[in-house]
Design a protein around this motif. Structure first.
Motif, PDB file in Angstrom:
ATOM      1  N   SER A  63       0.465  -1.306  -0.062  1.00 11.27           N
ATOM      2  CA  SER A  63       0.350   0.472   0.110  1.00 11.27           C
ATOM      3  C   SER A  63       0.796   1.194  -0.297  1.00 11.27           C
ATOM      4  O   SER A  63       1.732   1.170   0.008  1.00 11.27           O
ATOM      5  N   GLY A  64       0.189   2.103  -0.013  1.00  7.33           N
ATOM      6  CA  GLY A  64       1.133   3.712  -0.109  1.00  7.33           C
ATOM      7  C   GLY A  64       1.572   3.632   0.859  1.00  7.33           C
ATOM      8  O   GLY A  64       2.348   4.258   1.426  1.00  7.33           O
ATOM      9  N   THR A 124      -3.798  15.988   4.794  1.00  8.01           N
ATOM     10  CA  THR A 124      -2.966  14.732   3.710  1.00  8.01           C
ATOM     11  C   THR A 124      -3.697  13.292   4.253  1.00  8.01           C
ATOM     12  O   THR A 124      -4.644  13.632   5.413  1.00  8.01           O
ATOM     13  N   ASP A 125      -3.471  12.453   3.649  1.00  4.22           N
ATOM     14  CA  ASP A 125      -3.923  11.331   4.060  1.00  4.22           C
ATOM     15  C   ASP A 125      -3.580  10.142   5.253  1.00  4.22           C
ATOM     16  O   ASP A 125      -2.133  10.640   5.866  1.00  4.22           O
ATOM     17  N   GLY A 135      -2.525   7.625   5.896  1.00  2.00           N
ATOM     18  CA  GLY A 135      -1.499   7.097   5.726  1.00  2.00           C
ATOM     19  C   GLY A 135       0.237   8.014   5.493  1.00  2.00           C
ATOM     20  O   GLY A 135       0.726   7.024   5.227  1.00  2.00           O
ATOM     21  N   VAL A 175       4.326  16.045   1.037  1.00  2.00           N
ATOM     22  CA  VAL A 175       2.812  15.786   0.246  1.00  2.00           C
ATOM     23  C   VAL A 175       2.521  16.487  -0.744  1.00  2.00           C
ATOM     24  O   VAL A 175       2.608  17.658  -0.629  1.00  2.00           O
ATOM     25  N   ASP A 211       5.283  12.090  -0.817  1.00  2.00           N
ATOM     26  CA  ASP A 211       4.736  11.322  -0.735  1.00  2.00           C
ATOM     27  C   ASP A 211       3.688  11.585  -2.386  1.00  2.00           C
ATOM     28  O   ASP A 211       3.230  12.715  -2.099  1.00  2.00           O
ATOM     29  N   GLN A 231      -0.594  11.063  -4.124  1.00  2.00           N
ATOM     30  CA  GLN A 231      -1.745  11.603  -5.258  1.00  2.00           C
ATOM     31  C   GLN A 231      -0.672  12.271  -6.351  1.00  2.00           C
ATOM     32  O   GLN A 231      -1.557  12.548  -6.919  1.00  2.00           O
ATOM     33  N   ASN A 286      -3.187   2.439  -4.544  1.00  2.00           N
ATOM     34  CA  ASN A 286      -4.589   2.350  -4.037  1.00  2.00           C
ATOM     35  C   ASN A 286      -5.719   2.441  -5.349  1.00  2.00           C
ATOM     36  O   ASN A 286      -5.907   2.744  -6.094  1.00  2.00           O
ATOM     37  N   LYS A 316      -6.429   5.970  -6.795  1.00  2.00           N
ATOM     38  CA  LYS A 316      -5.124   6.435  -7.499  1.00  2.00           C
ATOM     39  C   LYS A 316      -5.062   6.239  -8.803  1.00  2.00           C
ATOM     40  O   LYS A 316      -5.930   5.912  -9.626  1.00  2.00           O
ATOM     41  N   ASP A 374      -4.909  -2.459  -4.829  1.00  2.00           N
ATOM     42  CA  ASP A 374      -4.576  -2.181  -3.226  1.00  2.00           C
ATOM     43  C   ASP A 374      -2.205  -2.573  -3.150  1.00  2.00           C
ATOM     44  O   ASP A 374      -2.556  -3.666  -3.681  1.00  2.00           O
TER      45      ASP A 374
END
Ligand SMILES: Cc1ncc(COP(=O)(O)O)c(C=O)c1O
Length: 403
Positions: free
Chosen positions: A66-67, A92-93, A95, A138, A164, A167, A190, A193, A199
């Protein structure tokens, strides 16, 4: 205030691309005929690495689950001591932060620029303390951060720069792909994206020492290169198996076909929204190439007679696929507000390695942004005619609510 139009302005369904097809089927079929689906020296993994390097020529790569796993591996392979601080944008996410917390490090949230939605270099620099060890850059929405300035700050303060790019597939800062400037870079495959296997993730670096550790940390600390099975550090199993690599390899073959239309449609929409009252399109530098993971614009609410939700609902009534973005900046999530990171405790603070109190963190621009922005899901199947209709719907709704 003019009434809503009787039939929606966007009179066609939200376009959905056919994301997977023959190239994925062919690779998956080949994988099913293999004697092993294990990643190490697997033909699908090798194909993925070769295809990935055509865009992002990093020396060491580790395809992962995963990211979130990719960020965790980047952080873990950098080997910071517990209590070290990592700068992360407040929007941000989750993650982006999970791996930092798991490595007993301290995410320090940095506010965003109101128009790029990324953390501006001057706020990054202002957040540096003697405990800061890394910056997580990010590229939110696929709009690049000011990478040269980030690089300079990282070098001047001896910090590790981790990109990161979850996105930001295909995003370019000036003439360079994001992910090729930092010390390490992370991607997500994921389902949401640009490129996806459902994933998955990728993490990479040009640094030989960190590169070896990326592979070990993602693979239970086994050294596949020497074949020695004697873990000398606590690691994880974040491996990507061959069927997922098969899908990702095929997706890499569509990289440009997926990202380039998004850039064109996003620019088209920004141009069309430039003079719409009460609507603020994202700020994008001419020399950069954003790839619009989504399209987020802001509302100048004081000049409109509506709330954020009412504007989004009015767009939906006009046939636009619109919603709001994240509910809160990351530090507002319950686990930060209660410091509930390890069964109700935060060992890092209990050990006296930080005084961080997330209940006291406020990033005003991030909070304002999430309270007045509207998100449009974006993809490569959108035509210019479709974007024209979306722009007209936004203009019509904005005029209706203009006081
Ligand atoms: C900026 C960012 N970083 C990290 C992640 C985590 O990726 P994944 O969902 O693959 O774990 C995401 C996913 O939404 C993201 O948007």
């Amino acid at each position: 205030m003019s009434a809503p139009t009787s039939s929606p302005i966007v009179d066609e369904p939200f376009p959905l691309p056919q994301r997977w097809g023959q190239p994925e089927v062919e690779r998956l079929t080949a994988a099913m005929q293999q004697s092993s689906l294990f990643y190490w020296k697997g033909p699908q993994t090798e194909a993925l690495l070769a295809a990935f390097r055509e865009f992002y020529p990093l020396k060491h790569l580790f395809p992962c689950s995963s990211g979130t796993a990719s960020v965790h591996l980047a952080i873990a392979a950098s080997k910071f001591k517990p209590g070290a601080e990592v700068l992360v944008p407040a929007v941000t996410d989750m993650g982006s932060a999970i791996g930092i917390l798991h490595q007993l490090l301290v995410p320090v949230f940095v506010d965003i620029d109101p128009r790029t939605y990324n953390a501006p270099p001057e706020l990054i620099e202002a957040a540096i303390t003697p405990r800061t060890k890394a910056i997580l850059a990010v590229h939110l929405t696929g709009n690049p951060v000011e990478l040269d300035a980030y690089r300079t700050i990282a070098d001047e303060h001896d910090l590790v720069l981790i990109e990161d790019c979850a996105q930001a597939w295909g995003t370019k800062f000036e003439d360079r792909y994001v992910g090729t400037v930092g010390d390490l870079a992370c991607w997500s495959f994921n389902d949401y994206k640009h490129l996806s296997c459902g994933d998955g993730g990728m993490v990479g670096t040009n640094d030989d020492d960190i590169g070896l550790h990326l592979g070990k940390w993602g693979d239970k600390c086994y050294n596949r290169i020497t074949g020695i099975r004697n873990p000398d550090e606590l690691a994880y199993n974040y491996r990507m198996s061959e069927p997922l690599s098969a899908v990702c390899a095929a997706q890499m073959g569509k990289h440009d076909a997926i990202v380039q239309p998004r850039t064109a449609r996003g620019r088209q929409l920004s141009a069309a929204l430039a003079d719409v009252p009460g609507v603020l399109p994202p700020s994008i530098r001419n020399q950069d190439t954003p790839t619009f993971y989504n399209y987020i614009f802001r509302l100048d609410l004081p000049s409109l007679s509506c709330s954020q939700d009412e504007f989004a609902a009015a767009l939906v009534a006009e046939g636009v696929n619109a919603n709001t973005y994240l509910p809160d900046p990351v530090y507002r999530y319950d686990l930060f507000q209660t410091h509930n990171f390890y069964a109700g405790t935060w060992p890092v603070r209990d050990m006296g390695l930080t005084e961080m109190d997330y209940t006291q963190v406020v990033c005003p621009e991030s909070e304002k942004f999430l309270n007045d922005c509207v998100q449009l899901p974006f993809n490569e199947a959108m035509t210019d005619t479709y974007i024209d209709k979306v722009a007209l719907a936004i203009r019509t709704v904005a005029q209706r609510f203009s006081s």
